[in-house]
Scaffold this motif. Sequence first.
Motif, PDB file in Angstrom:
ATOM      1  N   ILE A   1      42.023  38.341  40.679  1.00  0.00           N
ATOM      2  CA  ILE A   1      41.695  37.804  42.020  1.00  0.00           C
ATOM      3  C   ILE A   1      40.374  37.570  42.452  1.00  0.00           C
ATOM      4  O   ILE A   1      39.381  38.112  41.858  1.00  0.00           O
ATOM      5  N   ALA A   2      40.378  36.749  43.609  1.00  0.00           N
ATOM      6  CA  ALA A   2      38.687  36.216  43.764  1.00  0.00           C
ATOM      7  C   ALA A   2      38.092  37.461  44.271  1.00  0.00           C
ATOM      8  O   ALA A   2      36.876  37.431  44.063  1.00  0.00           O
ATOM      9  N   PHE A   3      38.441  38.410  45.322  1.00  0.00           N
ATOM     10  CA  PHE A   3      37.641  39.190  45.774  1.00  0.00           C
ATOM     11  C   PHE A   3      38.116  40.707  45.567  1.00  0.00           C
ATOM     12  O   PHE A   3      39.526  40.836  45.421  1.00  0.00           O
ATOM     13  N   ALA A   4      37.340  41.634  44.982  1.00  0.00           N
ATOM     14  CA  ALA A   4      37.598  42.861  44.796  1.00  0.00           C
ATOM     15  C   ALA A   4      36.490  43.780  44.831  1.00  0.00           C
ATOM     16  O   ALA A   4      35.393  43.389  44.434  1.00  0.00           O
ATOM     17  N   PRO A   5      36.370  45.215  44.556  1.00  0.00           N
ATOM     18  CA  PRO A   5      35.444  46.116  44.419  1.00  0.00           C
ATOM     19  C   PRO A   5      34.588  45.716  43.194  1.00  0.00           C
ATOM     20  O   PRO A   5      35.330  45.154  42.173  1.00  0.00           O
ATOM     21  N   VAL A   6      33.424  45.981  42.991  1.00  0.00           N
ATOM     22  CA  VAL A   6      32.580  45.419  41.796  1.00  0.00           C
ATOM     23  C   VAL A   6      31.797  46.755  41.475  1.00  0.00           C
ATOM     24  O   VAL A   6      31.315  47.639  42.215  1.00  0.00           O
ATOM     25  N   VAL A   7      31.609  46.772  39.937  1.00  0.00           N
ATOM     26  CA  VAL A   7      30.981  48.123  39.633  1.00  0.00           C
ATOM     27  C   VAL A   7      29.527  47.757  39.774  1.00  0.00           C
ATOM     28  O   VAL A   7      28.948  46.665  39.382  1.00  0.00           O
ATOM     29  N   ASP A   8      28.779  48.419  40.704  1.00  0.00           N
ATOM     30  CA  ASP A   8      27.460  48.260  41.151  1.00  0.00           C
ATOM     31  C   ASP A   8      26.374  49.219  40.936  1.00  0.00           C
ATOM     32  O   ASP A   8      25.366  49.109  41.450  1.00  0.00           O
ATOM     33  N   GLY A   9      26.957  50.268  40.372  1.00  0.00           N
ATOM     34  CA  GLY A   9      25.920  51.378  39.867  1.00  0.00           C
ATOM     35  C   GLY A   9      25.536  52.172  41.133  1.00  0.00           C
ATOM     36  O   GLY A   9      24.823  53.072  40.987  1.00  0.00           O
ATOM     37  N   ASP A  10      26.185  52.014  42.302  1.00  0.00           N
ATOM     38  CA  ASP A  10      25.858  52.689  43.393  1.00  0.00           C
ATOM     39  C   ASP A  10      27.189  53.063  44.107  1.00  0.00           C
ATOM     40  O   ASP A  10      27.501  54.326  43.914  1.00  0.00           O
ATOM     41  N   LEU A  11      28.044  52.331  45.013  1.00  0.00           N
ATOM     42  CA  LEU A  11      29.079  53.078  45.409  1.00  0.00           C
ATOM     43  C   LEU A  11      30.167  52.991  44.393  1.00  0.00           C
ATOM     44  O   LEU A  11      30.963  53.962  44.478  1.00  0.00           O
ATOM     45  N   VAL A  12      30.250  52.086  43.470  1.00  0.00           N
ATOM     46  CA  VAL A  12      31.128  52.378  42.347  1.00  0.00           C
ATOM     47  C   VAL A  12      30.141  52.292  41.022  1.00  0.00           C
ATOM     48  O   VAL A  12      29.829  51.238  40.393  1.00  0.00           O
ATOM     49  N   PRO A  13      29.973  53.491  40.740  1.00  0.00           N
ATOM     50  CA  PRO A  13      28.909  53.782  39.397  1.00  0.00           C
ATOM     51  C   PRO A  13      29.511  53.012  37.965  1.00  0.00           C
ATOM     52  O   PRO A  13      28.768  52.555  37.305  1.00  0.00           O
ATOM     53  N   ILE A  14      30.934  53.249  37.709  1.00  0.00           N
ATOM     54  CA  ILE A  14      31.412  52.617  36.693  1.00  0.00           C
ATOM     55  C   ILE A  14      32.808  52.415  36.944  1.00  0.00           C
ATOM     56  O   ILE A  14      33.512  52.652  38.184  1.00  0.00           O
TER      57      ILE A  14
END
Length: 516
Positions: free
Chosen positions: A282-295
Amino acid sequence: MTDQLTVETAHGPVRGGNAGDVDVWKGVRFAAPPTGERRWRHAAEPEPWTAVADADRYGHVCPQPTMPVIDLGPDTTTDEDCLFLNVWTPAGAAGSDAWLPVLVWVHGGAYLCGSGSQPLYDGASLVRRSVAGGVPAVIVTVNYRMGVFGFADLTGLGEDYQANCGLSDVLAALRWVQANIERFGGDPATVTLFGESAGAGVVTTLLTSPAARGLFHRAVAQSSPASSVYEHDRADRHARLLLDRLDVGGDPGRLHDLDPRPLVAASGGVFNEVPERFPGTIAFAPVVDGDLVPIDPMDAFSAGLALDVPLLIGTNRDETSLFRWMRSPLMPVSESQVEAMFAMIAQEQPELAIPERHVMHAAYPRERRRRRSMGISRDLGFRLPTVWIAQAHSRRAPVYLYRFDWATPFFRALRIGATHATELPYVWGNPASATRDLSYKLGGRRTGERLTARMQQRWLNFAAHGDPAADSGHARWQPYTDQRRHSLRIGARDSAVTGLDDPLLDAFGHDVLAFG
């Protein structure tokens, strides 16, 4: 209006309204307007105010494309200044020492559409059920940024951009609850975060986020696309498609100056383009950013790194039939689309051991070939990630797994059955649409009303006590464990089952990391 309906929040006073046995505060600001330089920045504290703010109408909702299946309500306004929440309580709870359990709702809509003020999510019915069932509760619904504003990863453009802005909004709302809900009669130590579809994806993602620790104490995930969380490379690919649709003249800095309308139009185009070009994504979704989503959250569940929060989680029996009926590209439901999805997975993740087709098809002995692809899509997109999370998380905290099987005669006649989102009217006690509700056109209302009472009581009991028990005479819902794979099949009558998903696990693997 009474003084009891004026609540002094940490940022300023708000005055709500009364509907007999329910008090409600609508459009309460919980974060600063995410506009101007704050576009694509994480949610920030709002500026305090001193004059009493009337909380008698819903706030703006995030700008979004029109989606026919989502009814935003007749008086809805859209604006980037959209970070508002709504609170329903039993009459007189505000200002008391009631210490009621709190349920905070995150709406669905493919990370693109919807709002916490949809008529479907009016909290009055759930509050009334809570009082009648002996577990009075406070209900909170939340707006958050979506689409290009909340889940486009533009961090490749520079430090002015942050990822997962939509997640940051939900975290800000949860912090608001911690700071303020006691003043509405709620207990900040008994907060349940619950959501459906993309909202449930937010729930399962935040279950693995250190930033969410202590902000909620139980979780409910209904039809979570739990594995739709992307690494930066894939999210950046989707961001590039978005930028290609925007006329910024080679100067991405102009994105902050663009009117929201071309941004919404571009996000709608990319939303349709991505699943066509890259089936199963899908086009939009949470992303692993090393911050709010560390892994990756699925990796976090597998490694035992999720928050030790009790979890109620499940899916609907016929999740993907809606997408076939709507001819939506969002889910790959045809044989050719499913084959294209597997080809893309093999290309992007060659290390994955994709099951042989005959092993995979053995999990669907009663399905005709045409519908087998729809079943594979349903299970890879929704059911298997849910079961894998239940297995992994049950080693840290109690987990209750369900499958929603009920469909009205009308939905059975349409051959969509218990499709995606059809459990929502029973959890909320409201029609699926404020304009017209055809669910009971061919009957089934009495069964549906009994089902509503039962589901609401189970959800409320879980929020209050951590145990989704119903009244005596109904099936006992036992926790899921590795040894005893219990689940509840929710229908005209609930039934407790063991090993419901064993054929799927045998075909696709028993481990969270068995399949990408």
